[in-house]
Design an enzyme around this catalytic site. Sequence first.
Site, PDB file in Angstrom:
ATOM      1  N   ASP A   1      88.070  -6.162 -57.122  1.00  0.00           N
ATOM      2  CA  ASP A   1      88.991  -7.290 -57.306  1.00  0.00           C
ATOM      3  C   ASP A   1      88.939  -7.769 -58.753  1.00  0.00           C
ATOM      4  O   ASP A   1      89.966  -7.939 -59.416  1.00  0.00           O
ATOM      5  CB  ASP A   1      88.599  -8.428 -56.355  1.00  0.00           C
ATOM      6  CG  ASP A   1      89.487  -9.651 -56.530  1.00  0.00           C
ATOM      7  OD1 ASP A   1      90.718  -9.478 -56.562  1.00  0.00           O
ATOM      8  OD2 ASP A   1      88.948 -10.770 -56.626  1.00  0.00           O
TER       9      ASP A   1
ATOM     10  N   TYR B   1      83.306 -10.204 -48.994  1.00  0.00           N
ATOM     11  CA  TYR B   1      84.515 -10.828 -48.451  1.00  0.00           C
ATOM     12  C   TYR B   1      84.405 -11.067 -46.948  1.00  0.00           C
ATOM     13  O   TYR B   1      85.057 -11.956 -46.408  1.00  0.00           O
ATOM     14  CB  TYR B   1      85.731  -9.926 -48.699  1.00  0.00           C
ATOM     15  CG  TYR B   1      86.421 -10.136 -50.027  1.00  0.00           C
ATOM     16  CD1 TYR B   1      85.722 -10.023 -51.217  1.00  0.00           C
ATOM     17  CD2 TYR B   1      87.780 -10.423 -50.083  1.00  0.00           C
ATOM     18  CE1 TYR B   1      86.352 -10.186 -52.433  1.00  0.00           C
ATOM     19  CE2 TYR B   1      88.427 -10.593 -51.294  1.00  0.00           C
ATOM     20  CZ  TYR B   1      87.713 -10.473 -52.466  1.00  0.00           C
ATOM     21  OH  TYR B   1      88.350 -10.640 -53.661  1.00  0.00           O
TER      22      TYR B   1
ATOM     23  N   LYS C   1      75.749  -3.046 -58.846  1.00  0.00           N
ATOM     24  CA  LYS C   1      74.749  -3.881 -59.514  1.00  0.00           C
ATOM     25  C   LYS C   1      73.397  -3.497 -58.899  1.00  0.00           C
ATOM     26  O   LYS C   1      72.665  -4.327 -58.347  1.00  0.00           O
ATOM     27  CB  LYS C   1      75.085  -5.373 -59.299  1.00  0.00           C
ATOM     28  CG  LYS C   1      74.250  -6.335 -60.118  1.00  0.00           C
ATOM     29  CD  LYS C   1      74.579  -6.349 -61.601  1.00  0.00           C
ATOM     30  CE  LYS C   1      73.621  -7.264 -62.349  1.00  0.00           C
ATOM     31  NZ  LYS C   1      73.801  -7.214 -63.810  1.00  0.00           N
TER      32      LYS C   1
ATOM     33  N   ASP D   1      91.931  -7.066 -62.176  1.00  0.00           N
ATOM     34  CA  ASP D   1      92.608  -8.073 -63.016  1.00  0.00           C
ATOM     35  C   ASP D   1      92.298  -7.816 -64.492  1.00  0.00           C
ATOM     36  O   ASP D   1      93.172  -7.936 -65.359  1.00  0.00           O
ATOM     37  CB  ASP D   1      92.158  -9.500 -62.652  1.00  0.00           C
ATOM     38  CG  ASP D   1      92.990 -10.092 -61.509  1.00  0.00           C
ATOM     39  OD1 ASP D   1      93.504  -9.312 -60.680  1.00  0.00           O
ATOM     40  OD2 ASP D   1      93.121 -11.334 -61.447  1.00  0.00           O
TER      41      ASP D   1
ATOM     42  N   ASP E   1      78.521  -5.315 -64.969  1.00  0.00           N
ATOM     43  CA  ASP E   1      78.662  -6.038 -66.244  1.00  0.00           C
ATOM     44  C   ASP E   1      78.964  -5.071 -67.393  1.00  0.00           C
ATOM     45  O   ASP E   1      79.845  -5.295 -68.217  1.00  0.00           O
ATOM     46  CB  ASP E   1      77.424  -6.916 -66.532  1.00  0.00           C
ATOM     47  CG  ASP E   1      76.106  -6.191 -66.340  1.00  0.00           C
ATOM     48  OD1 ASP E   1      76.099  -5.063 -65.790  1.00  0.00           O
ATOM     49  OD2 ASP E   1      75.061  -6.750 -66.740  1.00  0.00           O
TER      50      ASP E   1
HETATM   51  C1  IPM Z   1      93.857  -9.418 -54.625  1.00  0.00           C
HETATM   52  C2  IPM Z   1      93.757 -10.904 -54.422  1.00  0.00           C
HETATM   53  C3  IPM Z   1      93.170 -11.195 -53.049  1.00  0.00           C
HETATM   54  C4  IPM Z   1      91.792 -10.560 -53.010  1.00  0.00           C
HETATM   55  C5  IPM Z   1      93.117 -12.673 -52.672  1.00  0.00           C
HETATM   56  C6  IPM Z   1      94.467 -13.343 -52.763  1.00  0.00           C
HETATM   57  C7  IPM Z   1      92.533 -12.882 -51.293  1.00  0.00           C
HETATM   58  O1  IPM Z   1      93.017 -11.475 -55.444  1.00  0.00           O
HETATM   59  O2  IPM Z   1      94.502  -8.748 -53.798  1.00  0.00           O
HETATM   60  O3  IPM Z   1      93.330  -8.909 -55.608  1.00  0.00           O
HETATM   61  O4  IPM Z   1      90.817 -11.156 -53.482  1.00  0.00           O
HETATM   62  O5  IPM Z   1      91.679  -9.451 -52.492  1.00  0.00           O
HETATM   63 MG    MG Z   2      92.544 -10.136 -57.043  1.00  0.00          MG
END
Ligand code: IPM
Ligand code: MG
Length: 372
Positions: free
Chosen positions: A249, A143, A193, A253, A225
């Site tokens: 990240d 990042y 990884k 999700d 993975d």
């Molecule tokens: C998160 C989001 C952010 C990230 C984005 C919006 C920059 O996806 O907080 O998970 O990647 O950290």
């Molecule tokens: Mg995110």
Amino acid sequence: MQGLYRIALLPGDGIGPEVIAEAVKVLRVIESFHNLIFRFQTGLIGGCAIDATATPLPAETVSICNNSQAILLGAVGGPQWDSKRPEARPEQGLLQIRKRLGLFVNLRPVKVLDSLAHLSAIKPALVRGTDMMIVRELMGGIYFGNPRGIFAKNGEKMGVNTEIYREHEIERVAHRGFQLARTRRRKVTSVDKANVLEASQLWREVVTRIGHGYPDVELNHLYIDNCAMQLIERPTSFDVVLASNMFGDILSDEAAMVAGSIGLVPSASLGEQTALYEPIHGSAPDIAGRNRANPIAAILSAAMMMRYSFRMDGAADAVETAVERVMKRGMHTAEIAGRGRAASTSRMGSLIAEETGKVLKAQSLPKKKKRG
Ligand code: IPM
Ligand code: MG
């Protein structure tokens, strides 16, 4: 419990303002029960800040944050800002504030409640009992690494990003992961990884070394993975998941879908000083302004604020219990309710605020009896 607590509110874009308004409803209830004052100051971040000030993180917002003990953030981003240069996009507001405030660790709890296991995208029998804490490194990795950019080379464009991890960056987040594991089931799964990437080899080496200082915590390593697969296959086996910025990240999700909805997962970003709390979901421009978003992740983020910034565990417990109770009653926002009857954002927020009041009242009763 008494005092003045300064909280910065950064609602941001899309559904951000809607979900933050509901979290504030809940904070107001806590305030009235605990005889304390939450002093809110609102700042711009992301796309709305670009529109108003031509920058995703105005200096005024930084100073509001620096003057606050904790920050509650909604979401940033939206299609109207997609064409901007990468450094002028709304997301930069979020990345810069994390960096400016030194927030190097991001906690993302993913818990599946028994009564809600049917919400999961995965078979209830597999997800029931899932209770993990994703510990994501937040200030380093791909990042932030340089060189980065889109460059012209040999007549074509070349996109470049760089994954860099220094030892101290891995050490400090690893310590937080192991310390947290001690308050839980004493298990850390570190994700990397290392079969391909040098940055991951160092990650594994450093995490292993730090782990020696926590002999009571079981440590294992998974490639990203394989971890992504096992998260679906046996989510209950994870306790603390320790991951780099990028891997954390992605996995968070994925884990949110194990829990049933990304609208349920809160987060806490911690450093040495102030802390920032935000739902892990984005700005969801498709449903923005329609009173359809799930405010629970924002409300649970406020609960994490009570726990980690203000050491008000009772208030945090009360909010979490209230969320469970309201969901148990079958009240869901649209993304969960599907074709069933859905509660609006504001209705869900009001129900949880009301229920939080009931739990706080019940918490305070036994003490009163003792006094009498
Ligand atoms: C998160 C989001 C952010 C990230 C984005 C919006 C920059 O996806 O907080 O998970 O990647 O950290
Ligand atoms: Mg995110």
